[in-house]
Design an enzyme around this catalytic site. Structure first.
Site, PDB file in Angstrom:
ATOM      1  N   LYS A 138      98.081   3.976  88.721  1.00  0.00           N
ATOM      2  CA  LYS A 138      98.286   3.964  87.274  1.00  0.00           C
ATOM      3  C   LYS A 138      96.982   3.520  86.603  1.00  0.00           C
ATOM      4  O   LYS A 138      96.300   2.673  87.211  1.00  0.00           O
ATOM      5  CB  LYS A 138      99.418   3.004  86.882  1.00  0.00           C
ATOM      6  CG  LYS A 138     100.777   3.335  87.472  1.00  0.00           C
ATOM      7  CD  LYS A 138     101.474   4.475  86.767  1.00  0.00           C
ATOM      8  CE  LYS A 138     102.805   4.789  87.441  1.00  0.00           C
ATOM      9  NZ  LYS A 138     103.524   5.920  86.824  1.00  0.00           N
ATOM     10  N   LYS A 164     100.269   6.444  96.216  1.00  0.00           N
ATOM     11  CA  LYS A 164     100.400   7.867  95.934  1.00  0.00           C
ATOM     12  C   LYS A 164      99.822   8.236  94.579  1.00  0.00           C
ATOM     13  O   LYS A 164      99.735   7.408  93.669  1.00  0.00           O
ATOM     14  CB  LYS A 164     101.868   8.303  95.971  1.00  0.00           C
ATOM     15  CG  LYS A 164     102.765   7.606  94.967  1.00  0.00           C
ATOM     16  CD  LYS A 164     104.176   8.141  95.000  1.00  0.00           C
ATOM     17  CE  LYS A 164     104.359   9.379  94.190  1.00  0.00           C
ATOM     18  NZ  LYS A 164     104.081   9.206  92.749  1.00  0.00           N
ATOM     19  N   ASP A 166     100.077  10.114  91.032  1.00  0.00           N
ATOM     20  CA  ASP A 166     101.231  10.297  90.160  1.00  0.00           C
ATOM     21  C   ASP A 166     101.572  11.795  90.134  1.00  0.00           C
ATOM     22  O   ASP A 166     100.752  12.627  90.532  1.00  0.00           O
ATOM     23  CB  ASP A 166     100.950   9.765  88.749  1.00  0.00           C
ATOM     24  CG  ASP A 166     102.149   8.965  88.247  1.00  0.00           C
ATOM     25  OD1 ASP A 166     101.951   7.925  87.595  1.00  0.00           O
ATOM     26  OD2 ASP A 166     103.281   9.374  88.564  1.00  0.00           O
ATOM     27  N   GLU A 167     102.765  12.117  89.714  1.00  0.00           N
ATOM     28  CA  GLU A 167     103.244  13.505  89.800  1.00  0.00           C
ATOM     29  C   GLU A 167     102.432  14.464  88.935  1.00  0.00           C
ATOM     30  O   GLU A 167     102.450  15.690  89.164  1.00  0.00           O
ATOM     31  CB  GLU A 167     104.728  13.587  89.435  1.00  0.00           C
ATOM     32  CG  GLU A 167     105.082  13.413  87.974  1.00  0.00           C
ATOM     33  CD  GLU A 167     105.118  11.960  87.521  1.00  0.00           C
ATOM     34  OE1 GLU A 167     105.220  11.717  86.301  1.00  0.00           O
ATOM     35  OE2 GLU A 167     104.955  11.067  88.384  1.00  0.00           O
ATOM     36  N   HIS A 255     108.009  14.386  95.713  1.00  0.00           N
ATOM     37  CA  HIS A 255     108.365  13.894  94.382  1.00  0.00           C
ATOM     38  C   HIS A 255     109.320  14.917  93.763  1.00  0.00           C
ATOM     39  O   HIS A 255     109.246  16.100  94.059  1.00  0.00           O
ATOM     40  CB  HIS A 255     107.110  13.752  93.520  1.00  0.00           C
ATOM     41  CG  HIS A 255     107.295  12.861  92.325  1.00  0.00           C
ATOM     42  ND1 HIS A 255     108.082  13.200  91.241  1.00  0.00           N
ATOM     43  CD2 HIS A 255     106.809  11.621  92.062  1.00  0.00           C
ATOM     44  CE1 HIS A 255     108.062  12.213  90.361  1.00  0.00           C
ATOM     45  NE2 HIS A 255     107.296  11.235  90.829  1.00  0.00           N
ATOM     46  N   LYS A 295     114.038   2.048  85.610  1.00  0.00           N
ATOM     47  CA  LYS A 295     114.005   2.608  84.257  1.00  0.00           C
ATOM     48  C   LYS A 295     114.688   3.965  84.146  1.00  0.00           C
ATOM     49  O   LYS A 295     115.025   4.397  83.046  1.00  0.00           O
ATOM     50  CB  LYS A 295     112.542   2.732  83.794  1.00  0.00           C
ATOM     51  CG  LYS A 295     111.742   3.807  84.525  1.00  0.00           C
ATOM     52  CD  LYS A 295     110.289   3.883  84.058  1.00  0.00           C
ATOM     53  CE  LYS A 295     109.561   4.985  84.788  1.00  0.00           C
ATOM     54  NZ  LYS A 295     108.105   4.989  84.520  1.00  0.00           N
ATOM     55  N   GLY A 350     103.765   0.374  87.429  1.00  0.00           N
ATOM     56  CA  GLY A 350     103.592  -0.696  86.438  1.00  0.00           C
ATOM     57  C   GLY A 350     103.905  -2.056  87.028  1.00  0.00           C
ATOM     58  O   GLY A 350     103.246  -3.058  86.718  1.00  0.00           O
TER      59      GLY A 350
HETATM   60  C1  CAP Z   1     107.105   5.400  88.513  1.00  0.00           C
HETATM   61  C2  CAP Z   1     106.697   6.866  88.437  1.00  0.00           C
HETATM   62  C3  CAP Z   1     107.603   7.831  89.230  1.00  0.00           C
HETATM   63  C4  CAP Z   1     109.066   7.735  88.968  1.00  0.00           C
HETATM   64  C5  CAP Z   1     109.793   9.039  89.248  1.00  0.00           C
HETATM   65  C6  CAP Z   1     106.662   7.301  87.009  1.00  0.00           C
HETATM   66  O1  CAP Z   1     106.160   4.619  87.842  1.00  0.00           O
HETATM   67  O2  CAP Z   1     105.408   7.052  88.930  1.00  0.00           O
HETATM   68  O3  CAP Z   1     107.114   9.116  88.910  1.00  0.00           O
HETATM   69  O4  CAP Z   1     109.592   6.750  89.789  1.00  0.00           O
HETATM   70  O5  CAP Z   1     111.178   8.908  89.080  1.00  0.00           O
HETATM   71  O6  CAP Z   1     105.733   8.077  86.718  1.00  0.00           O
HETATM   72  O7  CAP Z   1     107.505   6.968  86.235  1.00  0.00           O
HETATM   73  P1  CAP Z   1     106.518   3.112  87.444  1.00  0.00           P
HETATM   74  P2  CAP Z   1     112.191   9.034  90.311  1.00  0.00           P
HETATM   75  O8  CAP Z   1     106.720   2.339  88.702  1.00  0.00           O
HETATM   76  O9  CAP Z   1     105.313   2.630  86.698  1.00  0.00           O
HETATM   77  O10 CAP Z   1     107.733   3.141  86.614  1.00  0.00           O
HETATM   78  O11 CAP Z   1     111.684   8.086  91.347  1.00  0.00           O
HETATM   79  O12 CAP Z   1     113.507   8.642  89.737  1.00  0.00           O
HETATM   80  O13 CAP Z   1     112.149  10.436  90.759  1.00  0.00           O
HETATM   81 MG    MG Z   2     105.158   9.010  88.436  1.00  0.00          MG
END
Ligand code: CAP
Ligand code: MG
Length: 399
Positions: A138, A164, A166-167, A255, A295, A350
């Site tokens: 991040k 990892k 981020d997506e 992901h 979240k 975060g």
């Molecule tokens: C989490 C995250 C992930 C989510 C995806 C985000 O970051 O990198 O992509 O967890 O959701 O971009 O929100 P934080 P899920 O830890 O900063 O929240 O795992 O439900 O598929």
């Molecule tokens: Mg993410």
């Protein structure tokens, strides 16, 4: 040959009986259309689906429909989806319809599944039975390769097992993939010298279908020890292609970004269960399935079932690591592990980089929260003599 069984929740339109609605789904996904036709044959009759049951469920109904295996092309998951999750969602006779689950017979599970699975990933990391701690670089986008590698190094010396992309981070100009990857791996080698621990870096190779293998193979040649793919946006076949490529000998982190467009509405769409089963069959090693305290919206009962779909016995396939992620921080670790168990990856972006003392301290706090749980000590107790955890709880609390 045994059939494919699909389970749907649905609400019929007012002028349609539940039996008619279930039959409409069944016909639409096998041999039928909106009117009788003159072109059918005796053989086609054998390919009709069967409505096995229709029963009330909440404001709607639940139906089990079986589809003859004969109408499926073994090994072609896009085609599997076009039957069990195809046109039915648009049928006017239905107010709403949701695919809750699907059972594939062995004849259609013609895939090798995860190359590593939970045990294989544990061997790479050198962990025994404890949850893994992961982090996401991040901010999501905007860091250059050097800064990205620094964040990775800090997280690694702090104690994470997995880092990892981020997506949304792939090969953008501000952080070219083939500069970022060697930069991160070099810093992880440095951290390994200091800590003795092997940390996995899931580099996001998501791209267009005709280029993803080339990109993944190049990443492996450049030293990648894990790959990441956004399965919903890249397509299920992308996971299959990566998993079936003999030159890709590293685990695959999957992901599911965009999943909630289909999985979130309890009345209409496709529940995560089906996606979880497909990704395991196709060879993912770890998959985001959700958290019970983070979240993102979640249904704990469904989530537990989805995680079981990754680890239950399934035609000899290895089990996959479920990933709990999204708004997690050290104060939520105890709840996640109590509900979801310890064969789990706890991932925080975060919740690590937002620690008051920075990334390394954030990682330490997550590991301390895991250690507390493994030793059966309440997090708040453990924090009394673990500084980083205490700082995290002071910032974010335990809920
Ligand atoms: C989490 C995250 C992930 C989510 C995806 C985000 O970051 O990198 O992509 O967890 O959701 O971009 O929100 P934080 P899920 O830890 O900063 O929240 O795992 O439900 O598929
Ligand atoms: Mg993410």
């Amino acid at each position: 040959m045994s059939d494919v069984t699909a389970i749907y929740y649905f609400r019929p339109r007012a002028d349609t009986s539940p039996e008619q609605a279930a039959q409409a789904i069944c016909e639409e996904e096998t041999t039928g259309t909106w009117t009788d036709i003159s072109t059918t044959t005796e053989y086609v009759r054998k390919l009709d689906g069967t409505v096995e049951s229709v029963e009330p469920r909440g404001a709607g109904y639940l139906t089990r429909i079986t589809y003859p295996t004969e109408i499926f092309e073994p090994g072609n998951v896009p085609q599997y989806l076009s039957v069990v999750a195809g046109n039915l969602f648009g049928l006017g006779r239905l107010e709403a319809v949701r695919l809750l689950d699907v059972e594939f017979p062995e004849e259609l599970v013609v895939f090798s599944g995860p190359k590593f699975g939970i045990e294989g990933v544990r061997r790479l990391v050198g962990s025994q039975g404890r949850p893994h701690v992961g982090t996401i670089i991040k901010p999501k986008v905007g860091l250059n390769p050097t800064d990205t590698a620094e964040v990775a190094y800090q997280a690694a010396i702090g104690g994470v097992d997995l880092i990892k992309d981020d997506e949304t981070l792939t090969d953008q100009r501000f952080c070219p993939l083939f500069e970022r990857l060697p930069a991160v791996m070099a810093r992880l080698d440095e951290a390994k010298v200091e800590t003795g621990r092997n940390v996995l870096y899931a580099v996001n190779v998501t791209t267009r279908a005709d280029k993803i293998l080339e990109r993944a193979e190049e990443a492996v040649e450049l030293g990648a020890n894990m790959l990441m793919v956004d399965v919903i946006s890249a397509g299920f076949s992308a996971v299959q292609a990566l998993a079936e490529d003999p030159s890709i000998n590293v685990p695959i982190h999957v992901h599911r970004t965009m999943h909630a467009a289909m999985t979130r509405n309890p009345e209409h769409g496709i529940a995560m269960r089906t996606f979880a089963k497909l990704v395991r069959m196709l060879g993912g090693d770890q998959l985001h399935t959700g958290s019970v305290s983070g979240k993102m919206s979640h249904d704990a009962e469904e989530l537990l079932g989805d995680n079981r779909a990754l680890t239950d016995r399934c035609y000899g396939l290895k089990s996959m690591f479920p990933v709990s992620s999204g708004g997690l921080h050290p104060g939520k670790v105890e709840t996640e592990l109590r509900v979801l168990g310890t064969d789990l990856i706890l991932q925080a972006g975060g919740g690590i980089h937002g620690h008051p003392d920075g990334t390394a301290a954030g990682a330490r706090a997550m590991r301390q929260a895991v250690d507390a749980f493994m030793e059966g000590i309440p997090t708040v107790e453990y924090a009394k003599d673990h500084y980083e955890l205490d700082r995290a709880l002071k910032k974010w609390g335990t809920s």
